[in-house]
Scaffold this active site. Structure first.
Site, short mmCIF file in Angstrom:
data_model
loop_
_atom_site.label_atom_id
_atom_site.label_comp_id
_atom_site.label_asym_id
_atom_site.label_seq_id
_atom_site.Cartn_x
_atom_site.Cartn_y
_atom_site.Cartn_z
N LYS A 14 0.83 -1.21 0.00
CA LYS A 14 0.00 0.00 0.00
C LYS A 14 0.86 1.26 0.00
CE LYS A 14 -2.26 -1.16 3.78
NZ LYS A 14 -1.90 -2.54 4.15
N ARG A 89 -9.89 0.30 8.96
CA ARG A 89 -9.41 -1.05 9.24
C ARG A 89 -10.46 -1.87 9.99
NH1 ARG A 89 -3.63 -0.04 9.03
NH2 ARG A 89 -2.46 -1.98 9.10
N ARG A 128 11.27 -6.48 4.61
CA ARG A 128 11.12 -5.08 5.01
C ARG A 128 11.70 -4.85 6.41
NH1 ARG A 128 5.16 -2.49 4.96
NH2 ARG A 128 5.02 -3.20 7.10
N ARG A 134 11.07 -1.12 11.81
CA ARG A 134 9.77 -1.21 12.50
C ARG A 134 9.74 -2.43 13.40
NH1 ARG A 134 4.81 -0.23 8.40
NH2 ARG A 134 3.85 -1.61 9.96
N ARG A 146 -0.71 -9.73 13.15
CA ARG A 146 -1.24 -8.66 12.27
C ARG A 146 -2.06 -9.26 11.14
NH1 ARG A 146 4.20 -6.04 11.04
NH2 ARG A 146 3.16 -4.80 9.44
P1 ADP Z 1 0.84 -2.46 7.79
O1 ADP Z 1 -0.28 -2.22 6.84
O2 ADP Z 1 2.13 -2.69 7.12
O3 ADP Z 1 0.51 -3.47 8.85
P2 ADP Z 1 0.53 0.20 8.98
O4 ADP Z 1 1.70 1.08 8.94
O5 ADP Z 1 -0.64 0.56 8.14
O6 ADP Z 1 1.13 -1.20 8.65
O7 ADP Z 1 -0.01 0.06 10.49
C1 ADP Z 1 0.83 -0.36 11.54
C2 ADP Z 1 0.02 -0.56 12.82
O8 ADP Z 1 -0.60 0.69 13.20
C3 ADP Z 1 -1.12 -1.54 12.76
O9 ADP Z 1 -0.72 -2.88 12.95
C4 ADP Z 1 -2.03 -1.03 13.90
O10 ADP Z 1 -1.54 -1.41 15.16
C5 ADP Z 1 -1.87 0.48 13.80
N1 ADP Z 1 -2.91 1.04 12.92
C6 ADP Z 1 -2.71 1.62 11.71
N2 ADP Z 1 -3.88 2.03 11.17
C7 ADP Z 1 -4.86 1.66 12.06
C8 ADP Z 1 -6.28 1.79 12.09
N3 ADP Z 1 -6.95 2.34 11.07
N4 ADP Z 1 -6.95 1.32 13.18
C9 ADP Z 1 -6.30 0.77 14.19
N5 ADP Z 1 -4.96 0.61 14.24
C10 ADP Z 1 -4.24 1.05 13.19
#
Ligand code: ADP
Length: 190
Positions: A14, A89, A128, A134, A146
């Site tokens: 993404k 999400r 990654r 991270r 996740r």
């Molecule tokens: P990825 O899609 O690679 O898992 P992101 O950078 O989008 O990583 O998100 C990392 C973390 O941030 C998620 O695992 C969650 O804990 C938190 N997070 C991100 N966006 C949301 C959301 N919309 N609602 C709840 N938690 C979120």
């Protein structure tokens, strides 16, 4: 106005595609993951709270995330449109986003969902982890959680947009530019 939800499991690409889309379509990119990481880096209260969930691979609570997203949207008036990355999400967040945009006379045009198989996701996240720094990429157990959380809480969000006729499923395997062309084709078709 062109508002897009960019969707897919962790590691689907993404962020990579969002970078290209903002240039191509002149959109504003809002990544909730990036905003959380920014807050963690700066030691804010929001960052501390978010970290306690992110380190376990859990979602940050809806109320917190929705308020943060609303503030980000408010901070950027006069844009051609938004790319929402990592949001919504959960179904609660999807509903909140519709209501938030409606109040501003805006709506989501489409959801672009990147489709990538689990084995490939795990490989990508492992790769990654070596460069992203991270914490949530480094631990296989957190990665597995996740992906599980995605399947349980996030995947149903695609149905929310499918019901509105807005879901565009894109094959997320292949060269970055090939995937980008597939996305552009879907967006240009409307
Ligand atoms: P990825 O899609 O690679 O898992 P992101 O950078 O989008 O990583 O998100 C990392 C973390 O941030 C998620 O695992 C969650 O804990 C938190 N997070 C991100 N966006 C949301 C959301 N919309 N609602 C709840 N938690 C979120």
């Amino acid at each position: 106005m062109l508002n897009i939800v960019l969707f897919g499991p962790p590691g689907a690409g993404k962020g990579t595609q969002a970078e290209k889309l903002i240039v191509h379509y002149g959109l504003k990119h809002i990544s909730t993951g990036d905003v959380f990481r920014f807050n963690i880096k700066n030691g804010t209260d929001l960052g501390k709270l978010a970290k306690s969930y992110m380190d376990k691979g859990e979602l940050v609570p809806d109320a917190v995330t929705i308020d943060m997203l609303a503030a980000e949207v408010d901070r950027t008036p006069d844009v051609k449109g938004f790319i929402f990355d990592g949001f919504p999400r959960t179904s609660v967040q999807a509903d909140a986003l519709d209501r938030l945009l409606e109040k501003k006379g805006m709506s989501i045009g489409m959801m672009v969902a990147l489709d990538v198989a689990d084995d490939e996701l795990k490989l990508r996240l492992k790769g990654r982890a070596e460069t992203s720094g991270r914490a949530d990429d480094a631990d296989p157990e957190v990665i597995a959680n996740r992906i599980a959380v995605y399947k349980e809480q996030t995947a149903p969000v695609a149905d929310f947009y499918a019901r509105q006729g807005k879901l565009r499923l894109i094959d997320g395997i292949g060269e970055i530019d090939t995937i980008f062309s597939r996305i552009c084709e879907a967006i240009d078709k409307g």
